[in-house]
Design a protein around this motif. Structure first.
Motif, short mmCIF file in Angstrom:
data_model
loop_
_atom_site.label_atom_id
_atom_site.label_comp_id
_atom_site.label_asym_id
_atom_site.label_seq_id
_atom_site.Cartn_x
_atom_site.Cartn_y
_atom_site.Cartn_z
N GLU A 254 1.04 -1.21 0.09
CA GLU A 254 -0.17 0.01 0.06
C GLU A 254 0.92 1.37 0.00
OE1 GLU A 254 -2.77 0.03 3.34
OE2 GLU A 254 -3.66 -1.85 2.76
N PRO A 255 0.42 2.28 -0.50
CA PRO A 255 1.36 3.46 -0.57
C PRO A 255 1.36 4.01 0.85
CG PRO A 255 -1.05 3.74 -1.74
CD PRO A 255 -0.85 2.72 -1.15
N ALA A 256 2.28 4.92 1.14
CA ALA A 256 2.52 5.64 2.38
C ALA A 256 1.33 6.37 2.97
CB ALA A 256 3.76 6.36 2.39
N THR A 257 1.17 6.28 4.02
CA THR A 257 -0.01 6.83 4.41
C THR A 257 0.27 8.15 4.36
OG1 THR A 257 0.68 7.00 6.78
CG2 THR A 257 -0.99 5.19 6.00
N ASP A 258 1.34 9.05 4.24
CA ASP A 258 1.74 10.34 4.15
C ASP A 258 2.17 10.72 2.86
OD1 ASP A 258 4.03 9.11 4.51
OD2 ASP A 258 4.85 10.47 5.91
N ALA A 259 1.87 10.03 1.84
CA ALA A 259 2.34 10.22 0.46
C ALA A 259 1.63 11.37 -0.08
CB ALA A 259 2.08 9.01 -0.54
N ASP A 260 2.35 12.30 -0.94
CA ASP A 260 1.48 13.16 -1.70
C ASP A 260 0.39 12.31 -2.68
OD1 ASP A 260 2.66 12.51 -4.27
OD2 ASP A 260 4.70 13.93 -4.15
N GLU A 261 -0.08 13.64 -3.34
CA GLU A 261 -1.43 12.86 -4.16
C GLU A 261 -1.04 12.11 -5.44
OE1 GLU A 261 -5.26 14.54 -6.49
OE2 GLU A 261 -3.73 16.03 -6.07
N ARG A 262 0.21 12.38 -5.97
CA ARG A 262 0.33 11.69 -7.32
C ARG A 262 1.14 10.26 -6.78
NH1 ARG A 262 2.32 13.42 -12.59
NH2 ARG A 262 2.86 11.22 -13.69
N ALA A 263 1.92 10.15 -5.51
CA ALA A 263 2.44 8.94 -5.03
C ALA A 263 1.35 8.07 -4.51
CB ALA A 263 3.41 9.17 -4.01
N MET A 264 0.39 8.63 -4.09
CA MET A 264 -0.81 8.05 -3.36
C MET A 264 -1.68 7.20 -4.58
SD MET A 264 -2.44 7.54 -0.31
CE MET A 264 -1.81 8.87 0.71
N LEU A 265 -1.89 8.04 -5.79
CA LEU A 265 -2.66 7.34 -6.59
C LEU A 265 -1.92 6.47 -7.36
CD1 LEU A 265 -4.28 10.94 -8.30
CD2 LEU A 265 -5.44 8.88 -7.17
N GLU A 266 -0.77 6.74 -7.75
CA GLU A 266 0.06 5.53 -8.54
C GLU A 266 0.29 4.40 -7.56
OE1 GLU A 266 3.16 8.17 -10.22
OE2 GLU A 266 1.85 9.00 -11.72
N GLY A 267 0.41 4.85 -6.30
CA GLY A 267 0.77 3.59 -5.38
C GLY A 267 -0.63 2.76 -5.22
N TRP A 268 -1.71 3.46 -5.20
CA TRP A 268 -2.85 2.66 -5.33
C TRP A 268 -3.12 1.74 -6.52
CZ3 TRP A 268 -4.59 0.49 -1.18
CH2 TRP A 268 -4.69 1.18 -0.06
N LEU A 269 -2.76 2.40 -7.61
CA LEU A 269 -2.77 1.77 -8.91
C LEU A 269 -2.14 0.68 -9.16
CD1 LEU A 269 -4.14 1.44 -11.63
CD2 LEU A 269 -2.73 3.51 -12.41
N ASP A 270 -0.88 0.78 -8.49
CA ASP A 270 0.11 -0.56 -8.58
C ASP A 270 -0.35 -1.53 -7.58
OD1 ASP A 270 1.73 0.58 -10.84
OD2 ASP A 270 3.25 1.36 -9.15
N TYR A 271 -0.90 -1.14 -6.39
CA TYR A 271 -1.46 -2.25 -5.51
C TYR A 271 -2.32 -2.85 -6.04
CZ TYR A 271 -3.67 -3.62 -1.33
OH TYR A 271 -4.38 -4.73 -0.27
N HIS A 272 -3.18 -2.35 -6.71
CA HIS A 272 -4.30 -2.90 -7.50
C HIS A 272 -3.87 -3.88 -8.53
CE1 HIS A 272 -7.91 -2.29 -5.30
NE2 HIS A 272 -7.39 -0.92 -5.14
N ASN B 183 -10.92 -6.93 -9.41
CA ASN B 183 -10.26 -7.87 -8.50
C ASN B 183 -11.46 -8.30 -7.72
OD1 ASN B 183 -7.83 -7.42 -9.32
ND2 ASN B 183 -7.32 -5.46 -7.94
N GLY B 184 -12.64 -7.78 -7.58
CA GLY B 184 -13.56 -8.25 -7.02
C GLY B 184 -14.14 -9.41 -7.67
N HIS B 185 -14.20 -9.63 -8.80
CA HIS B 185 -14.46 -10.82 -9.89
C HIS B 185 -13.32 -11.71 -9.37
CE1 HIS B 185 -16.32 -7.60 -12.51
NE2 HIS B 185 -17.32 -8.02 -11.77
N ALA B 186 -12.09 -11.38 -9.53
CA ALA B 186 -11.07 -12.07 -9.42
C ALA B 186 -10.94 -12.93 -8.18
CB ALA B 186 -9.71 -11.50 -9.61
N ASP B 187 -11.42 -12.28 -7.26
CA ASP B 187 -11.57 -12.99 -5.71
C ASP B 187 -12.50 -14.06 -6.02
OD1 ASP B 187 -9.88 -11.27 -4.10
OD2 ASP B 187 -11.78 -10.09 -3.78
N LEU B 188 -13.55 -13.93 -6.43
CA LEU B 188 -14.59 -15.18 -6.61
C LEU B 188 -14.11 -16.07 -7.53
CD1 LEU B 188 -17.71 -12.66 -6.83
CD2 LEU B 188 -17.20 -14.04 -5.03
N ILE B 189 -13.69 -15.58 -8.65
CA ILE B 189 -13.07 -16.82 -9.50
C ILE B 189 -12.25 -17.65 -8.81
CG2 ILE B 189 -11.93 -17.32 -11.63
CD1 ILE B 189 -13.08 -14.49 -12.66
#
Length: 170
Positions: free
Chosen positions: A7-25, A154-160
């Motif tokens: 997960e992205p750092a809880t104090d990341a700036d907006e871009r790092a947060m968005l790109e971090g969550w995208l990479d997480y997913h 990813n919700g679909h992937a969980d069920l599959i």
């Protein structure tokens, strides 16, 4: 293969947060596919659905390509797995479709997406437009949409995955 996922750092700036969550997913989808055979990856969870993990990976390769090449960069990059005559071709898998090919294609599209996005600020508008609406999008919207797209699938992937071998979890 063991997919690293953070997960992205809880104090990341907006871009790092968005790109971090995208990479997480992105990593979450890869983890849902780990340890399965090609036959399992081509197996739908329950009838009447034909949705498979391999189909989801192929779909996300096309989604990455569409948003980060065609819309963001205005590239003339055609679809990979679907066509006008088969708009759901990315989801349709055959015995000839392999994880190795699908994964490599998906990872290449992710790499291109990262390179293309790196040249834009969050408020910069796309060079291209949505083929259906003619709208342009800023990078912030595009990243947020991709997080939503991955989260839904990813919700679909969980069920599959659970239907395939009982594996659950994030």
């Amino acid at each position: 293969m063991t997919t690293d996922r953070r997960e992205p750092a809880t104090d990341a700036d907006e871009r790092a947060m968005l790109e971090g969550w995208l990479d997480y997913h992105r990593s979450t989808l890869a983890r849902k596919c780990e340890g399965l055979t090609d036959a399992q990856l081509r197996t739908a969870s329950v009838s009447p659905s034909s949705l498979t993990l391999l189909g989801l990976v192929r779909h996300m390769a096309d989604v990455e390509r569409g948003w980060y090449r065609r819309v963001l960069m205005d590239e003339d990059a055609g679809p990979i797995h679907y066509s006008e005559t088969d708009p759901d071709g990315d989801f349709r898998v055959t015995p000839a479709d392999t994880w190795k090919e699908a994964y490599a294609t998906w990872q290449e599209e992710i790499a291109v997406a990262r390179r293309n996005a790196a040249g834009f600020a969050l408020d910069d508008m796309s060079r291209g437009t949505d083929a259906r609406t003619g709208e342009r999008f800023n990078l912030r919207w595009l990243h947020t949409h991709m997080i939503e797209e991955y989260a839904r699938h990813n919700g679909h992937a969980d069920l599959i995955r659970e239907a395939l071998d009982g594996a659950t979890g994030d």
